[in-house]
Design a protein around this motif. Structure first.
Motif, mmCIF file in Angstrom:
data_model
loop_
_atom_site.group_PDB
_atom_site.id
_atom_site.type_symbol
_atom_site.label_atom_id
_atom_site.label_comp_id
_atom_site.label_asym_id
_atom_site.label_seq_id
_atom_site.Cartn_x
_atom_site.Cartn_y
_atom_site.Cartn_z
ATOM 1 N N CYS A 1 9.631 1.878 39.017
ATOM 2 C CA CYS A 1 10.490 2.547 38.043
ATOM 3 C C CYS A 1 10.906 3.923 38.550
ATOM 4 O O CYS A 1 10.233 4.536 39.379
ATOM 5 C CB CYS A 1 9.788 2.660 36.691
ATOM 6 N N TYR B 1 7.145 7.584 28.547
ATOM 7 C CA TYR B 1 6.748 6.411 27.767
ATOM 8 C C TYR B 1 6.604 5.225 28.721
ATOM 9 O O TYR B 1 7.338 5.109 29.708
ATOM 10 C CB TYR B 1 7.788 6.099 26.697
ATOM 11 N N THR C 1 12.367 8.249 27.919
ATOM 12 C CA THR C 1 12.494 7.739 26.551
ATOM 13 C C THR C 1 12.071 6.276 26.555
ATOM 14 O O THR C 1 12.000 5.645 27.610
ATOM 15 C CB THR C 1 13.944 7.837 26.042
ATOM 16 N N ILE C 2 11.827 5.726 25.372
ATOM 17 C CA ILE C 2 11.456 4.312 25.294
ATOM 18 C C ILE C 2 12.608 3.448 25.798
ATOM 19 O O ILE C 2 12.400 2.454 26.501
ATOM 20 C CB ILE C 2 11.073 3.931 23.846
ATOM 21 N N LYS C 3 13.840 3.838 25.481
ATOM 22 C CA LYS C 3 15.018 3.094 25.934
ATOM 23 C C LYS C 3 15.094 3.071 27.459
ATOM 24 O O LYS C 3 15.335 2.023 28.071
ATOM 25 C CB LYS C 3 16.292 3.714 25.359
ATOM 26 N N GLU C 4 14.896 4.223 28.090
ATOM 27 C CA GLU C 4 14.937 4.308 29.551
ATOM 28 C C GLU C 4 13.843 3.450 30.175
ATOM 29 O O GLU C 4 14.067 2.780 31.188
ATOM 30 C CB GLU C 4 14.782 5.760 29.990
ATOM 31 N N ARG D 1 12.502 0.743 28.907
ATOM 32 C CA ARG D 1 12.867 -0.670 28.746
ATOM 33 C C ARG D 1 13.923 -1.082 29.765
ATOM 34 O O ARG D 1 13.889 -2.183 30.305
ATOM 35 C CB ARG D 1 13.358 -0.911 27.322
ATOM 36 N N GLU D 2 14.878 -0.185 30.023
ATOM 37 C CA GLU D 2 15.910 -0.486 31.018
ATOM 38 C C GLU D 2 15.293 -0.638 32.409
ATOM 39 O O GLU D 2 15.678 -1.529 33.180
ATOM 40 C CB GLU D 2 16.962 0.625 31.019
ATOM 41 N N ASP D 3 14.342 0.229 32.734
ATOM 42 C CA ASP D 3 13.668 0.136 34.035
ATOM 43 C C ASP D 3 12.808 -1.114 34.127
ATOM 44 O O ASP D 3 12.642 -1.689 35.203
ATOM 45 C CB ASP D 3 12.808 1.383 34.281
ATOM 46 N N GLY E 1 9.562 5.716 31.520
ATOM 47 C CA GLY E 1 10.860 6.298 31.202
ATOM 48 C C GLY E 1 10.667 7.563 30.394
ATOM 49 O O GLY E 1 9.647 7.738 29.719
ATOM 50 N N VAL F 1 6.440 1.035 28.700
ATOM 51 C CA VAL F 1 6.581 -0.213 27.939
ATOM 52 C C VAL F 1 6.164 -1.373 28.838
ATOM 53 O O VAL F 1 6.285 -1.311 30.055
ATOM 54 C CB VAL F 1 8.027 -0.418 27.434
#
Length: 321
Positions: free
Chosen positions: A277, A223, A237-240, A242-244, A235, A225
């Motif tokens: 990333c 994904y 996942t979407i969460k990963e 966003r963290e990157d 990432g 973002v």
């Protein structure tokens, strides 16, 4: 007796037969054009490794030759040409033209009736402005245009160590089949949307609400973002992702780059300097086949990252004493 042509004009003429193309997002090059070679009918020419040329004014011309070269021209009916690996050409103004030649090269033209052309494997051409056009020639050469623009791209396939042309497509960005401000290549005789975030080539599976779902050549799904400033990150996942993205925006590097280090240490340095990333770096490392435990020199790493995300930042950090 005909007047003698400048070096810039010779380069422009030499690239005149390259496909015709155009795009957005090269404001930094336009700013350079405002500072150098300013005036009506101005000309700027630069030749050599990592060279830069900028020209500003009506009917202006800018030409640059050499690896990592940059050419920028701003003004009505302006022209910009750049030749060399990972080179960039940008032109701004109605009826302007930009041409770039070399693997991973970029050509961008902004203005009504403008044209941009790029030639080379993984090269890019983009256009913006009413009735503008762009085209790209080479293996996985990509094009991007705004609504109503004409885009053209070739299709090449690999045969051993060679790249063989097998076809091409042209079309109008209509917002349905071909959407504005998205990258396309031709594959299997069809338009295919792709993404180059962080220098990581992927196929776009979906693009909704600012989140892209993409697939790499090995079938892995990621994904992407983005924020309002144009920063993006991958990432699993979407969460990963966003963290990157947070890491990319906030990380700073003020230290000295060592003359040699292990592969693991170089990855940490590369991320800190460029904000790349983790997903993109993982794919890059796997592609090189290099061991993370081995020791590599600064020169070896600089050679490995040519054409990759954050190359300019990394090379600049390596030059600091």
């Amino acid at each position: 007796m005909a007047s003698k042509k400048s070096e810039a004009e010779k380069i422009i003429d030499g690239m005149a037969n390259v496909f015709a193309l155009a795009t957005t997002g090269f404001d930094e090059f336009y700013k350079k054009a405002e500072k150098k070679g300013s005036g009506y009918h101005s000309t700027a020419a630069s030749s050599g490794y990592h060279s830069t040329a900028a020209s500003s004014g009506y009917s202006s011309t800018a030409a640059s030759s050499g690896n990592f070269s940059t050419a920028a021209s701003s003004g009505y009916s302006s022209k910009a040409a750049s030749s060399g690996y990972s080179s960039t050409a940008a032109s701004s103004g109605n009826y302007s033209k930009a041409a770039s030649s070399g693997n991973y090269s970029k050509a961008a033209s902004s203005g009504n009736y403008s044209k941009a052309a790029s030639s080379g494997n993984y090269s890019k051409a983009a256009s913006s402005g009413s009735r503008s056009a762009c085209s790209a020639l080479g293996y996985r050469a990509a094009v991007m245009g705004e609504m109503g623009n004409l885009i053209m791209a070739s299709e090449y396939i690999k045969q051993g160590n060679d790249y063989v042309p097998v076809g091409a497509l042209g079309g109008i960005v209509d917002g349905k089949k071909l959407k504005p401000k998205r990258w396309y290549i031709v594959e299997g005789g069809e338009w295919v949307e792709v993404d180059f975030t962080d220098g990581f080539f992927t196929y776009v599976l979906s693009n909704r609400n600012g989140v892209k779902k993409v697939r790499d050549e090995k079938g892995n799904v990621f994904y992407i973002v983005s924020d309002e400033n144009g920063n993006s990150a991958h990432g699993k996942t979407i969460k990963e992702a966003r963290e990157d993205l947070v890491y990319k925006v906030t990380v700073k590097f003020d230290g000295k780059v060592p003359d040699d280090a292990t592969g693991k240490e170089w990855i940490g340095l590369y991320r800190a300097i460029t904000g790349a990333c983790s997903a993109g770096i993982k794919s890059f490392v796997e592609g090189t086949g290099k061991s993370l435990d081995d020791v590599y020199t600064k020169g070896q790493i600089c050679e490995l990252i040519k054409g990759k995300f954050g190359e300019d930042k990394f090379l600049s950090a390596c030059k600091k004493k």
